[in-house]
Design an enzyme around this catalytic site. Structure first.
Site, mmCIF file in Angstrom:
data_model
loop_
_atom_site.group_PDB
_atom_site.id
_atom_site.type_symbol
_atom_site.label_atom_id
_atom_site.label_comp_id
_atom_site.label_asym_id
_atom_site.label_seq_id
_atom_site.Cartn_x
_atom_site.Cartn_y
_atom_site.Cartn_z
ATOM 1 N N ASN A 186 -4.061 -5.700 8.748
ATOM 2 C CA ASN A 186 -4.261 -6.568 7.584
ATOM 3 C C ASN A 186 -2.967 -6.729 6.810
ATOM 4 O O ASN A 186 -2.138 -5.824 6.758
ATOM 5 C CB ASN A 186 -5.389 -6.018 6.692
ATOM 6 C CG ASN A 186 -4.881 -5.081 5.622
ATOM 7 O OD1 ASN A 186 -4.411 -5.514 4.564
ATOM 8 N ND2 ASN A 186 -4.937 -3.775 5.902
ATOM 9 N N PHE B 70 -3.198 -7.333 -1.679
ATOM 10 C CA PHE B 70 -3.873 -7.041 -2.956
ATOM 11 C C PHE B 70 -4.531 -8.281 -3.563
ATOM 12 O O PHE B 70 -4.334 -8.598 -4.750
ATOM 13 C CB PHE B 70 -2.898 -6.446 -3.995
ATOM 14 C CG PHE B 70 -2.360 -5.087 -3.682
ATOM 15 C CD1 PHE B 70 -2.951 -4.271 -2.731
ATOM 16 C CD2 PHE B 70 -1.247 -4.591 -4.377
ATOM 17 C CE1 PHE B 70 -2.447 -2.995 -2.459
ATOM 18 C CE2 PHE B 70 -0.741 -3.323 -4.115
ATOM 19 C CZ PHE B 70 -1.336 -2.540 -3.148
ATOM 20 N N SER C 243 0.834 0.607 0.216
ATOM 21 C CA SER C 243 0.399 -0.554 0.999
ATOM 22 C C SER C 243 1.628 -1.301 1.490
ATOM 23 O O SER C 243 2.559 -1.520 0.722
ATOM 24 C CB SER C 243 -0.467 -1.479 0.144
ATOM 25 O OG SER C 243 -1.697 -0.873 -0.091
ATOM 26 N N LYS D 59 -1.640 7.918 -3.438
ATOM 27 C CA LYS D 59 -1.972 7.575 -2.046
ATOM 28 C C LYS D 59 -0.694 7.247 -1.294
ATOM 29 O O LYS D 59 0.057 6.366 -1.704
ATOM 30 C CB LYS D 59 -2.933 6.385 -2.011
ATOM 31 C CG LYS D 59 -3.354 6.007 -0.591
ATOM 32 C CD LYS D 59 -4.540 5.087 -0.583
ATOM 33 C CE LYS D 59 -4.937 4.695 0.816
ATOM 34 N NZ LYS D 59 -6.087 3.799 0.852
HETATM 35 C C1 LIG Z 1 -8.621 -4.886 5.284
HETATM 36 C C2 LIG Z 1 -8.053 -3.668 4.629
HETATM 37 C C3 LIG Z 1 -7.691 -3.718 3.300
HETATM 38 C C4 LIG Z 1 -7.171 -2.587 2.683
HETATM 39 N N1 LIG Z 1 -6.833 -2.658 1.366
HETATM 40 C C5 LIG Z 1 -6.375 -1.547 0.737
HETATM 41 C C6 LIG Z 1 -6.069 -1.591 -0.643
HETATM 42 O O1 LIG Z 1 -6.235 -2.608 -1.322
HETATM 43 N N2 LIG Z 1 -5.595 -0.448 -1.213
HETATM 44 C C7 LIG Z 1 -5.420 0.726 -0.516
HETATM 45 O O2 LIG Z 1 -5.009 1.729 -1.090
HETATM 46 N N3 LIG Z 1 -5.727 0.781 0.804
HETATM 47 C C8 LIG Z 1 -6.202 -0.317 1.425
HETATM 48 N N4 LIG Z 1 -6.518 -0.251 2.756
HETATM 49 C C9 LIG Z 1 -6.264 1.012 3.500
HETATM 50 C C10 LIG Z 1 -7.528 1.875 3.588
HETATM 51 O O3 LIG Z 1 -7.948 2.279 2.318
HETATM 52 C C11 LIG Z 1 -7.265 3.125 4.455
HETATM 53 O O4 LIG Z 1 -6.308 3.934 3.810
HETATM 54 C C12 LIG Z 1 -6.749 2.768 5.839
HETATM 55 O O5 LIG Z 1 -7.406 1.629 6.344
HETATM 56 C C13 LIG Z 1 -6.940 3.916 6.837
HETATM 57 O O6 LIG Z 1 -8.312 4.214 7.007
HETATM 58 P P1 LIG Z 1 -9.172 3.649 8.274
HETATM 59 O O7 LIG Z 1 -8.376 3.932 9.507
HETATM 60 O O8 LIG Z 1 -10.470 4.399 8.194
HETATM 61 O O9 LIG Z 1 -9.353 2.185 8.048
HETATM 62 C C14 LIG Z 1 -7.030 -1.376 3.397
HETATM 63 C C15 LIG Z 1 -7.430 -1.326 4.736
HETATM 64 C C16 LIG Z 1 -7.945 -2.438 5.351
HETATM 65 C C17 LIG Z 1 -8.367 -2.352 6.786
#
Ligand SMILES: Cc1cc2nc3c(=O)[nH]c(=O)nc-3n(C[C@H](O)[C@H](O)[C@H](O)COP(=O)(O)O)c2cc1C
Length: 347
Positions: free
Chosen positions: A112, A116, A179, A213
């Site tokens: 992605n 934000f 991010s 984070k």
């Molecule tokens: C579509 C998408 C949008 C995300 N948006 C944010 C965000 O706005 N802020 C943030 O801290 N992490 C964001 N993340 C990261 C997730 O919170 C997480 O840290 C990351 O995806 C790893 O976890 P996962 O492998 O279970 O997806 C986003 C992840 C995805 C897939």
């Protein structure tokens, strides 16, 4: 059942449209609360105390799914013990041009570059307030970041604006400096800048726990330095990790990956790296400290949750697994954790 629906219908839909569709259903779920809750409520054995709160389960939803805090109640009903909303920024912003969300189905992964997209911190206040007064609500984490239009030099003012506004409504606050989709954001992980930023947010947050984070793409030394900085600043914890800019461990064809372009990779291919960073963080935190570690990155099963808890996490989050496993994902993980004999520290 969900796998069939995913393979026949959902995977053919534009990922962001599918997300919008799912969100509309989740928003409506509280209407069926009385019917669903007895079936979906996490078993009492999973009760966990962390950050001064009781969580119904150590498993929660990572930031980015419910950016504007409109789905908290429905997500709690589905079995997530906490829901981290955001990332919210001082200014409402549309995010990057579409397409900006891509599925790598062969890898159970996502890329992605949302950037934000959110309605701004102020707009979230009324939504969080509504969710907070509901009985049986999940713990609510509020993740904040920098608006795209704010110059990097003024980043701290932007975070402090959101922290001041949202602290009264947050069970915990997250400073997101990791991010990959806001130009320059990850530079805020540089130690001098980060130290000033977290101290200012910490003082705006008062007694609300503040966590940081971090990205999975940091050197071991940098990870240790950030943990030391967080402990010195008396932050209450850390979330490891955000998405990665690396493209390792993928089965998806290289041509498809290059065509997608920039963005953060999440899901199964991130698991090993995120677990390594978790272990590194755990090793850097003194055992007697009550610093809370939240693990995220590549979690898809109850075994994954247990592995992270065993590696020193106090809570575990997932996002991509929700897309691939469907609405009953948290419920299934909770049920499986009980079957595997897991007991939370408040059970
Ligand atoms: C579509 C998408 C949008 C995300 N948006 C944010 C965000 O706005 N802020 C943030 O801290 N992490 C964001 N993340 C990261 C997730 O919170 C997480 O840290 C990351 O995806 C790893 O976890 P996962 O492998 O279970 O997806 C986003 C992840 C995805 C897939």
């Amino acid at each position: 059942m969900y796998k069939l629906l995913f393979n026949t219908v959902l995977r053919r839909l534009d990922p962001e449209f599918a997300h919008l569709l799912a969100s509309s259903v989740i928003k409506a779920l509280p209407l069926a609360d009385a019917a669903l809750r007895p079936f979906l409520r996490p078993h009492k054995n999973l009760r966990t105390v962390a950050l001064g709160r009781e969580f119904t389960t150590p498993f929660g939803l990572a930031a980015g799914f419910d950016k504007n805090a409109t789905q908290i109640t429905g997500l709690g009903l589905l079995g997530f013990g906490h829901v981290e909303i955001g990332t919210l920024t001082m200014h409402a912003q549309p995010g990057n041009p579409k397409p900006r969300l891509f599925r790598l189905v062969k890898d159970s992964a996502l890329i992605n570059r949302m950037g934000f997209n959110n309605s701004g911190s102020a707009a979230a206040v009324s939504h969080i307030t509504k969710a907070k007064i509901r009985p049986n609500r999940p713990v609510i984490g509020v993740n904040i970041g920098k608006s795209k239009i704010t110059p990097l030099a003024d980043a701290a003012d932007d975070y402090v604006f959101s922290a001041t506004l949202l602290t009264p409504f947050a069970d915990y606050l997250v400073v997101n400096v990791s991010s990959p989709n806001t130009p320059g954001l990850r530079e805020l992980q540089q130690l001098n800048t980060l130290a000033k930023l977290v101290r200012r947010v910490q003082s705006a947050a008062g007694t609300t726990p503040v966590l940081l984070k971090i990205a999975p793409d940091l050197s071991d030394t940098h990870i240790e330095q950030i943990v030391t900085l967080a402990l010195d600043a008396q932050l209450r914890g850390i979330i490891v990790t955000n998405t990665t800019v690396a493209r390792d461990n993928l089965s998806t064809a290289d041509a498809k990956i290059s065509a997608i372009g920039a963005g953060g990779l999440s899901g199964k291919p991130l698991a090993t790296k995120a677990l390594q960073v978790l272990r590194r963080v755990r090793a850097a935190v003194p055992t007697e400290s009550d610093f809370t570690i939240i693990a995220a990155g590549g979690v898809s099963s109850a075994q994954d949750v247990l592995e992270r808890l065993a590696a020193g996490a106090h809570l575990v989050q997932g996002y991509s697994g929700f897309i691939y496993n469907g609405p009953l994902w948290a419920h299934k993980i909770n049920r499986e954790l009980v079957k595997l004999g897991y007991r939370g520290n408040a059970a």
